[in-house]
Scaffold this motif. Sequence first.
Motif, short mmCIF file in Angstrom:
data_model
loop_
_atom_site.label_atom_id
_atom_site.label_comp_id
_atom_site.label_asym_id
_atom_site.label_seq_id
_atom_site.Cartn_x
_atom_site.Cartn_y
_atom_site.Cartn_z
N GLY A 80 -10.23 -2.78 -14.30
CA GLY A 80 -10.85 -2.97 -12.99
C GLY A 80 -12.19 -2.31 -12.84
O GLY A 80 -13.12 -2.57 -13.60
N HIS A 81 -12.30 -1.42 -11.86
CA HIS A 81 -13.60 -0.81 -11.56
C HIS A 81 -14.14 0.03 -12.70
O HIS A 81 -15.34 0.20 -12.83
N TYR A 91 1.28 -14.57 -16.37
CA TYR A 91 1.39 -13.13 -16.14
C TYR A 91 1.65 -12.83 -14.67
O TYR A 91 1.40 -13.64 -13.79
N LEU A 92 2.14 -11.62 -14.45
CA LEU A 92 2.29 -11.04 -13.13
C LEU A 92 1.43 -9.79 -13.13
O LEU A 92 1.55 -8.94 -14.02
N HIS A 93 0.51 -9.69 -12.15
CA HIS A 93 -0.39 -8.54 -12.04
C HIS A 93 0.05 -7.75 -10.80
O HIS A 93 -0.02 -8.27 -9.70
N VAL A 94 0.49 -6.54 -11.00
CA VAL A 94 0.97 -5.70 -9.90
C VAL A 94 -0.04 -4.59 -9.63
O VAL A 94 -0.36 -3.80 -10.52
N HIS A 95 -0.55 -4.56 -8.40
CA HIS A 95 -1.37 -3.43 -7.96
C HIS A 95 -0.39 -2.43 -7.37
O HIS A 95 0.10 -2.60 -6.26
N HIS A 96 -0.10 -1.42 -8.14
CA HIS A 96 0.99 -0.51 -7.87
C HIS A 96 0.52 0.71 -7.09
O HIS A 96 -0.43 1.37 -7.48
N VAL A 97 1.22 1.00 -5.98
CA VAL A 97 0.83 2.16 -5.18
C VAL A 97 1.89 3.27 -5.17
O VAL A 97 1.78 4.19 -4.40
N ARG A 121 -1.74 -20.88 -17.91
CA ARG A 121 -3.10 -20.49 -17.53
C ARG A 121 -3.15 -19.93 -16.11
O ARG A 121 -4.22 -19.79 -15.54
N VAL A 122 -1.99 -19.64 -15.56
CA VAL A 122 -1.91 -19.18 -14.17
C VAL A 122 -1.16 -17.86 -14.12
O VAL A 122 -0.13 -17.68 -14.76
N GLY A 123 -1.68 -16.94 -13.33
CA GLY A 123 -0.99 -15.69 -13.06
C GLY A 123 -1.04 -15.42 -11.58
O GLY A 123 -1.69 -16.15 -10.82
N ILE A 124 -0.33 -14.42 -11.15
CA ILE A 124 -0.32 -14.07 -9.73
C ILE A 124 -0.40 -12.56 -9.61
O ILE A 124 0.15 -11.84 -10.44
N ARG A 125 -1.11 -12.12 -8.58
CA ARG A 125 -1.23 -10.68 -8.33
C ARG A 125 -0.49 -10.34 -7.05
O ARG A 125 -0.68 -10.98 -6.02
N LEU A 126 0.32 -9.30 -7.13
CA LEU A 126 1.06 -8.80 -5.99
C LEU A 126 0.68 -7.35 -5.76
O LEU A 126 0.41 -6.61 -6.71
N SER A 127 0.68 -6.95 -4.50
CA SER A 127 0.33 -5.57 -4.15
C SER A 127 1.38 -5.02 -3.19
O SER A 127 1.14 -4.85 -2.00
N PRO A 128 2.58 -4.73 -3.70
CA PRO A 128 3.65 -4.22 -2.83
C PRO A 128 3.24 -2.93 -2.13
O PRO A 128 2.76 -2.00 -2.76
N SER A 129 3.44 -2.90 -0.83
CA SER A 129 3.18 -1.73 0.01
C SER A 129 1.72 -1.30 0.07
O SER A 129 1.42 -0.21 0.53
N MET A 130 0.81 -2.14 -0.36
CA MET A 130 -0.62 -1.80 -0.28
C MET A 130 -1.04 -1.88 1.18
O MET A 130 -0.94 -2.93 1.79
N ARG A 153 -2.56 1.03 -11.32
CA ARG A 153 -2.09 2.01 -10.35
C ARG A 153 -3.25 2.46 -9.47
O ARG A 153 -4.28 2.89 -9.97
N TYR A 154 -3.03 2.38 -8.20
CA TYR A 154 -4.02 2.84 -7.23
C TYR A 154 -4.28 4.32 -7.46
O TYR A 154 -3.35 5.12 -7.53
N GLY A 155 -5.55 4.69 -7.63
CA GLY A 155 -5.94 6.08 -7.77
C GLY A 155 -5.77 6.69 -9.14
O GLY A 155 -5.99 7.89 -9.32
N ARG A 156 -5.41 5.90 -10.15
CA ARG A 156 -5.24 6.50 -11.48
C ARG A 156 -6.59 6.90 -12.06
O ARG A 156 -7.63 6.36 -11.70
N ASN A 157 -6.54 7.85 -12.96
CA ASN A 157 -7.77 8.27 -13.61
C ASN A 157 -7.77 7.78 -15.05
O ASN A 157 -6.81 7.19 -15.53
N ARG A 158 -8.83 8.06 -15.72
CA ARG A 158 -9.04 7.60 -17.09
C ARG A 158 -7.91 8.02 -18.03
O ARG A 158 -7.48 7.26 -18.88
#
Length: 151
Positions: free
Chosen positions: A99-100, A49-55, A9-18, A76-81
């Motif tokens: 997300g948004h 799970y592992l949640h990566v905010h990828h840049v 029931r636990v995951g972690i979010r990482l944002s390498p190079s954000m 992915r940061y900045g991805r479109n639909r």
Amino acid sequence: MAEEIGADRVGIRLSPSMPLGGIDEGDTEAVRAQYRHLVGELVPLNLAYLHVHHVGDDELLRSLREMWPPALLVVRYGRNREQIADDIDAGLADIAPLGHFALANPDIVERLRTGAPAHRSMTSTRPLCTAARPDTPTTRPSPGPMPNLYP
């Protein structure tokens, strides 16, 4: 936390190079080494799970995918639909969080299915707020007003 409620029931979010808040994690090789080490230490915890905010470092993303056996979520940061499923199709992710897109479009599944236009999130005017306005039109009629949960 995993001991308290269970690792499943636990995951972690990482944002390498954000570069959030002006943070500079260093050169590319140092960042890759840090995150590979961190994920290697997380694997034995058997988190859900592992949640990566990828840049943009696809080499790092590929190596994290190879290291992480459970669910890998990648946004992915900045991805479109049109790019939402690209990482899933490439085998780099199991899930692509919306997300948004979802916050600004409560009926996002229907919009994606039918090709209906999506509303922009409010991030351009209020950086920490990505929610839709209460009067955001949906692709189908509303079931009615939400009950007041906090009288």
